[in-house]
Design a protein around this motif. Structure first.
Motif, PDB file in Angstrom:
ATOM      1  N   ASN A   1       0.772  -1.244  -0.114  1.00 58.69           N
ATOM      2  CA  ASN A   1      -0.019  -0.046   0.051  1.00 58.69           C
ATOM      3  C   ASN A   1       0.991   1.297  -0.196  1.00 58.69           C
ATOM      4  O   ASN A   1       0.419   2.348  -0.354  1.00 58.69           O
ATOM      5  CB  ASN A   1      -0.920   0.062   1.147  1.00 58.69           C
ATOM      6  CG  ASN A   1      -2.038  -1.030   1.169  1.00 58.69           C
ATOM      7  OD1 ASN A   1      -2.678  -1.215   0.319  1.00 58.69           O
ATOM      8  ND2 ASN A   1      -2.261  -1.620   2.124  1.00 58.69           N
TER       9      ASN A   1
ATOM     10  N   ASP B   1     -14.284  -5.577  -2.159  1.00 58.59           N
ATOM     11  CA  ASP B   1     -13.034  -6.220  -1.931  1.00 58.59           C
ATOM     12  C   ASP B   1     -11.779  -5.615  -3.283  1.00 58.59           C
ATOM     13  O   ASP B   1     -12.254  -6.561  -4.242  1.00 58.59           O
ATOM     14  CB  ASP B   1     -13.161  -7.554  -1.767  1.00 58.59           C
ATOM     15  CG  ASP B   1     -11.724  -8.208  -1.233  1.00 58.59           C
ATOM     16  OD1 ASP B   1     -10.955  -7.774  -1.651  1.00 58.59           O
ATOM     17  OD2 ASP B   1     -11.882  -9.023  -0.482  1.00 58.59           O
ATOM     18  N   TYR B   2     -11.011  -4.906  -3.014  1.00 56.70           N
ATOM     19  CA  TYR B   2     -10.325  -4.572  -4.244  1.00 56.70           C
ATOM     20  C   TYR B   2      -9.577  -5.778  -4.844  1.00 56.70           C
ATOM     21  O   TYR B   2      -9.255  -5.969  -5.902  1.00 56.70           O
ATOM     22  CB  TYR B   2      -9.112  -3.394  -3.655  1.00 56.70           C
ATOM     23  CG  TYR B   2      -8.266  -3.897  -3.175  1.00 56.70           C
ATOM     24  CD1 TYR B   2      -6.681  -4.304  -3.761  1.00 56.70           C
ATOM     25  CD2 TYR B   2      -8.055  -4.429  -1.682  1.00 56.70           C
ATOM     26  CE1 TYR B   2      -5.536  -4.779  -2.950  1.00 56.70           C
ATOM     27  CE2 TYR B   2      -6.906  -4.539  -1.012  1.00 56.70           C
ATOM     28  CZ  TYR B   2      -5.681  -4.902  -1.689  1.00 56.70           C
ATOM     29  OH  TYR B   2      -4.669  -5.213  -1.240  1.00 56.70           O
ATOM     30  N   LYS B   3      -8.962  -6.688  -3.954  1.00 58.80           N
ATOM     31  CA  LYS B   3      -8.334  -7.942  -4.436  1.00 58.80           C
ATOM     32  C   LYS B   3      -9.078  -8.874  -5.123  1.00 58.80           C
ATOM     33  O   LYS B   3      -8.722  -9.345  -6.259  1.00 58.80           O
ATOM     34  CB  LYS B   3      -7.599  -8.633  -3.253  1.00 58.80           C
ATOM     35  CG  LYS B   3      -8.375  -9.135  -2.221  1.00 58.80           C
ATOM     36  CD  LYS B   3      -7.425  -9.817  -1.060  1.00 58.80           C
ATOM     37  CE  LYS B   3      -8.285 -10.375   0.204  1.00 58.80           C
ATOM     38  NZ  LYS B   3      -9.085  -9.365   0.616  1.00 58.80           N
TER      39      LYS B   3
ATOM     40  N   TRP C   1      -9.631  -7.029  -8.633  1.00 57.39           N
ATOM     41  CA  TRP C   1      -8.291  -6.975  -9.221  1.00 57.39           C
ATOM     42  C   TRP C   1      -7.968  -8.452  -9.911  1.00 57.39           C
ATOM     43  O   TRP C   1      -7.873  -8.332 -11.348  1.00 57.39           O
ATOM     44  CB  TRP C   1      -7.234  -6.829  -8.264  1.00 57.39           C
ATOM     45  CG  TRP C   1      -5.898  -6.483  -8.934  1.00 57.39           C
ATOM     46  CD1 TRP C   1      -5.280  -6.744 -10.036  1.00 57.39           C
ATOM     47  CD2 TRP C   1      -4.904  -5.564  -8.205  1.00 57.39           C
ATOM     48  NE1 TRP C   1      -4.359  -5.907 -10.119  1.00 57.39           N
ATOM     49  CE2 TRP C   1      -3.592  -5.358  -9.044  1.00 57.39           C
ATOM     50  CE3 TRP C   1      -4.721  -5.264  -6.868  1.00 57.39           C
ATOM     51  CZ2 TRP C   1      -2.544  -4.703  -8.722  1.00 57.39           C
ATOM     52  CZ3 TRP C   1      -3.327  -4.426  -6.608  1.00 57.39           C
ATOM     53  CH2 TRP C   1      -2.538  -4.227  -7.631  1.00 57.39           C
TER      54      TRP C   1
ATOM     55  N   ASN D   1     -17.541  -6.509   5.354  1.00 54.65           N
ATOM     56  CA  ASN D   1     -16.191  -5.626   4.525  1.00 54.65           C
ATOM     57  C   ASN D   1     -15.193  -4.901   5.648  1.00 54.65           C
ATOM     58  O   ASN D   1     -14.211  -4.491   5.321  1.00 54.65           O
ATOM     59  CB  ASN D   1     -17.013  -4.311   4.157  1.00 54.65           C
ATOM     60  CG  ASN D   1     -17.959  -4.825   2.926  1.00 54.65           C
ATOM     61  OD1 ASN D   1     -17.657  -5.790   2.300  1.00 54.65           O
ATOM     62  ND2 ASN D   1     -18.852  -4.031   2.566  1.00 54.65           N
TER      63      ASN D   1
ATOM     64  N   THR E   1     -11.763  -5.255   7.691  1.00 55.86           N
ATOM     65  CA  THR E   1     -10.659  -5.834   7.679  1.00 55.86           C
ATOM     66  C   THR E   1     -10.453  -6.984   8.844  1.00 55.86           C
ATOM     67  O   THR E   1      -9.425  -7.764   8.714  1.00 55.86           O
ATOM     68  CB  THR E   1      -9.294  -5.208   7.222  1.00 55.86           C
ATOM     69  OG1 THR E   1      -9.144  -4.259   8.398  1.00 55.86           O
ATOM     70  CG2 THR E   1      -9.487  -4.577   6.031  1.00 55.86           C
TER      71      THR E   1
ATOM     72  N   HIS F   1      -3.051   4.501  -3.683  1.00 60.97           N
ATOM     73  CA  HIS F   1      -3.866   3.059  -3.398  1.00 60.97           C
ATOM     74  C   HIS F   1      -4.667   3.069  -2.338  1.00 60.97           C
ATOM     75  O   HIS F   1      -5.790   2.354  -2.448  1.00 60.97           O
ATOM     76  CB  HIS F   1      -2.786   1.960  -3.698  1.00 60.97           C
ATOM     77  CG  HIS F   1      -3.305   0.594  -3.471  1.00 60.97           C
ATOM     78  ND1 HIS F   1      -4.301   0.099  -4.284  1.00 60.97           N
ATOM     79  CD2 HIS F   1      -3.234  -0.541  -2.795  1.00 60.97           C
ATOM     80  CE1 HIS F   1      -4.608  -1.128  -4.066  1.00 60.97           C
ATOM     81  NE2 HIS F   1      -4.085  -1.598  -2.863  1.00 60.97           N
ATOM     82  N   SER F   2      -4.254   3.408  -1.037  1.00 58.50           N
ATOM     83  CA  SER F   2      -5.213   3.140   0.095  1.00 58.50           C
ATOM     84  C   SER F   2      -6.253   4.004  -0.136  1.00 58.50           C
ATOM     85  O   SER F   2      -7.418   3.400   0.272  1.00 58.50           O
ATOM     86  CB  SER F   2      -4.362   3.859   1.210  1.00 58.50           C
ATOM     87  OG  SER F   2      -3.154   2.789   1.625  1.00 58.50           O
TER      88      SER F   2
ATOM     89  N   LYS G   1      -8.864   2.095  -2.250  1.00 66.62           N
ATOM     90  CA  LYS G   1      -9.592   0.763  -1.721  1.00 66.62           C
ATOM     91  C   LYS G   1     -10.590   1.387  -0.737  1.00 66.62           C
ATOM     92  O   LYS G   1     -11.651   0.820  -0.894  1.00 66.62           O
ATOM     93  CB  LYS G   1      -8.400   0.199  -0.812  1.00 66.62           C
ATOM     94  CG  LYS G   1      -7.382  -0.674  -1.329  1.00 66.62           C
ATOM     95  CD  LYS G   1      -6.173  -1.003  -0.461  1.00 66.62           C
ATOM     96  CE  LYS G   1      -6.542  -1.838   0.821  1.00 66.62           C
ATOM     97  NZ  LYS G   1      -5.376  -1.862   1.610  1.00 66.62           N
ATOM     98  N   THR G   2     -10.549   2.447  -0.168  1.00 66.91           N
ATOM     99  CA  THR G   2     -11.602   3.026   0.605  1.00 66.91           C
ATOM    100  C   THR G   2     -12.609   3.526  -0.174  1.00 66.91           C
ATOM    101  O   THR G   2     -13.950   3.187   0.186  1.00 66.91           O
ATOM    102  CB  THR G   2     -10.950   4.338   1.484  1.00 66.91           C
ATOM    103  OG1 THR G   2     -10.057   4.011   2.419  1.00 66.91           O
ATOM    104  CG2 THR G   2     -12.039   4.958   2.212  1.00 66.91           C
TER     105      THR G   2
ATOM    106  N   LEU H   1     -13.804   2.306  -2.849  1.00 67.18           N
ATOM    107  CA  LEU H   1     -14.108   1.016  -3.523  1.00 67.18           C
ATOM    108  C   LEU H   1     -15.147   0.541  -2.436  1.00 67.18           C
ATOM    109  O   LEU H   1     -16.450   0.170  -2.866  1.00 67.18           O
ATOM    110  CB  LEU H   1     -13.204   0.023  -3.938  1.00 67.18           C
ATOM    111  CG  LEU H   1     -13.909  -1.314  -4.523  1.00 67.18           C
ATOM    112  CD1 LEU H   1     -14.804  -0.960  -5.636  1.00 67.18           C
ATOM    113  CD2 LEU H   1     -12.857  -2.416  -4.694  1.00 67.18           C
TER     114      LEU H   1
END
Length: 426
Positions: free
Chosen positions: A100, A200-202, A205, A254, A256, A388-389, A392-393, A395
């Motif tokens: 990140n 979930d970004y992953k 992805w 959602n 973590t 990137h952080s 993610k937020t 999304l």
């Protein structure tokens, strides 16, 4: 009082950090009485701290001229403190970082370029999967050494599925098949079939890569808003088919926090996580869990560095610091101590050693999945860019708008795409 000490005093007053922390992360001359003291900063819990201290004590035992001043804390607030320390040119010699923030610190030249150490053999990456160590490259410079390997994992409740005589999910099933499976399994078990991973970004992805796109192309987004709309529509269909929990439960999942994962709370049969989280998730439920790859072609997944050790570019003892991280990754005794705390060992020989000695079924399952996928992994993407952080937020915000029905998939996609573009552009 020397200038560095005055700086530390000012920083302590401004950010109210314990003096011990700032003393541990100083840039002063670390040599005293012929010995070198290296500062080392990481995040984690008490268990990680204990293991890390043991491994560093082993290094000092083998290299009596090197000692350590260590500082650790919980993940929350870690990068705020690291940013303050680096801004004051008072960063630790060695610090833990993840993808990140690696690009941000690498492009700001906070991290030492480890390429010359790799070339000379002083940093031995020959036993690392190639895609794993390359996931530490930022603008062609090796900004960090991957301390553990990870990949995406779909964790499922094996106990409930077997009790209801339901088929277990398998690596390679399509996304549509997974949703159909979840609908059927949910009806049979009276538990929602799968957590909704649209936030979930992953997961997004992996899905993008399977559809010929990337999350990022350099410092730009690698997808269009229409792609995100299709992703949100896929999961709206799953929610409408009752294959997922309700929006309020999805919101809980959602988070973590391991304890909030739906497979832990019993509110869904699956959770979308990193594979190395499997042992910790298993500790939080009495049911037996299993883990497979995300749906679709597994070549869309990659060997992701769970975290890195980086060396501060301004360190006065860079050679010694590099030798320490090389030791932590490649020494068999150190590997035995550290185990899989930071992910599966990057050194494949050490990984085999840990796999052969662990008695934890969940850890064995996690290692087995990585071993199964290793020859199937695709080319790793570049390390995420700065911003990137925030992406993610954003999304999560957009996906939850779609999940709660306050926005259509098209509106939520527009919301996310606009915010994500701004985040990476800034």
């Amino acid at each position: 009082m020397t200038a560095p000490r005055m700086m530390r005093g000012l920083m302590a007053a401004v950010i109210a950090l314990p003096l011990a922390l700032l003393g541990a992360c100083g840039g002063d001359d670390s040599s005293s009485d012929g010995k070198t003291e290296l500062t080392f900063f990481w995040w984690g819990g008490e268990a990680r701290a204990k293991l890390t201290e043991q491994a560093l004590a082993l290094y000092t035992q083998k290299h009596p001229d090197i000692t350590f001043k260590t500082t650790w804390q919980a993940n929350q607030g870690y990068f705020d403190k690291l940013a303050t320390l680096t801004a004051g040119s008072d960063a630790p010699d060695i610090f833990q970082i993840d993808d990140n923030y690696l690009a941000e610190y690498g492009t700001r030249n906070v991290t030492e370029d480890l390429t010359s150490y790799q070339t000379s053999g002083k940093l031995d990456l020959t036993k690392f999967p190639e895609g794993l160590w390359k996931y530490g490259l930022v603008d062609g410079k090796l900004a960090g050494m991957a301390m553990g390997e990870n990949t995406q994992g779909l964790v499922f409740n094996k106990t409930k599925l077997e009790a209801a005589k339901q088929e277990l999910p398998k690596t390679g099933m399509s996304w549509e098949d997974l949703i159909a499976w979840a609908q059927k399994a949910g009806t049979a078990t009276k538990v929602a079939g799968t957590m909704d991973p649209s936030a979930d970004y992953k997961a997004l992805w992996v899905w993008l890569r399977q559809n010929g796109k990337q999350f990022y192309n350099g410092n730009q987004l690698g997808f269009a808003k229409e792609d995100v709309q299709k992703w949100f529509e896929l999961w709206k269909g799953a929610r409408d088919a009752k294959a997922t929990p309700t929006a309020d439960v999805i919101h809980e999942g959602n988070a973590t926090d391991i304890t909030k994962q739906t497979v832990v709370t019993g509110k869904a049969l699956t959770s979308w996580v990193w594979a190395n989280q499997m042992p910790d998730i298993q500790k939080n439920t009495k049911d037996t869990l299993g883990v497979v790859a995300y749906p679709g072609d597994p070549s869309a997944q990659w060997a992701r560095a769970s975290m890195y050790f980086s060396v501060y570019r301004g360190s006065k003892d860079k050679d010694a610091a590099v030798d320490v991280i090389n030791f932590l990754a490649n020494d068999p005794e150190a590997g035995k101590i550290l185990g899989t705390d930071r992910g599966l060992p990057s050194n494949l020989d050490i990984r085999k050693q840990v796999e052969a000695t662990t008695t934890d079924p969940a850890m064995k399952a996690s290692i087995a999945l990585e071993s199964e996928l290793l020859p199937k992994f695709g080319t790793p993407p570049s390390v995420p860019p700065k911003g990137h952080s925030t992406v993610k937020t954003e999304l999560v915000k957009a996906a939850e708008a779609a999940q709660f029905g306050t926005a259509t998939p098209a509106q939520a996609a527009e919301q996310f795409f606009t915010a994500a573009q701004a985040a990476v552009a800034g």
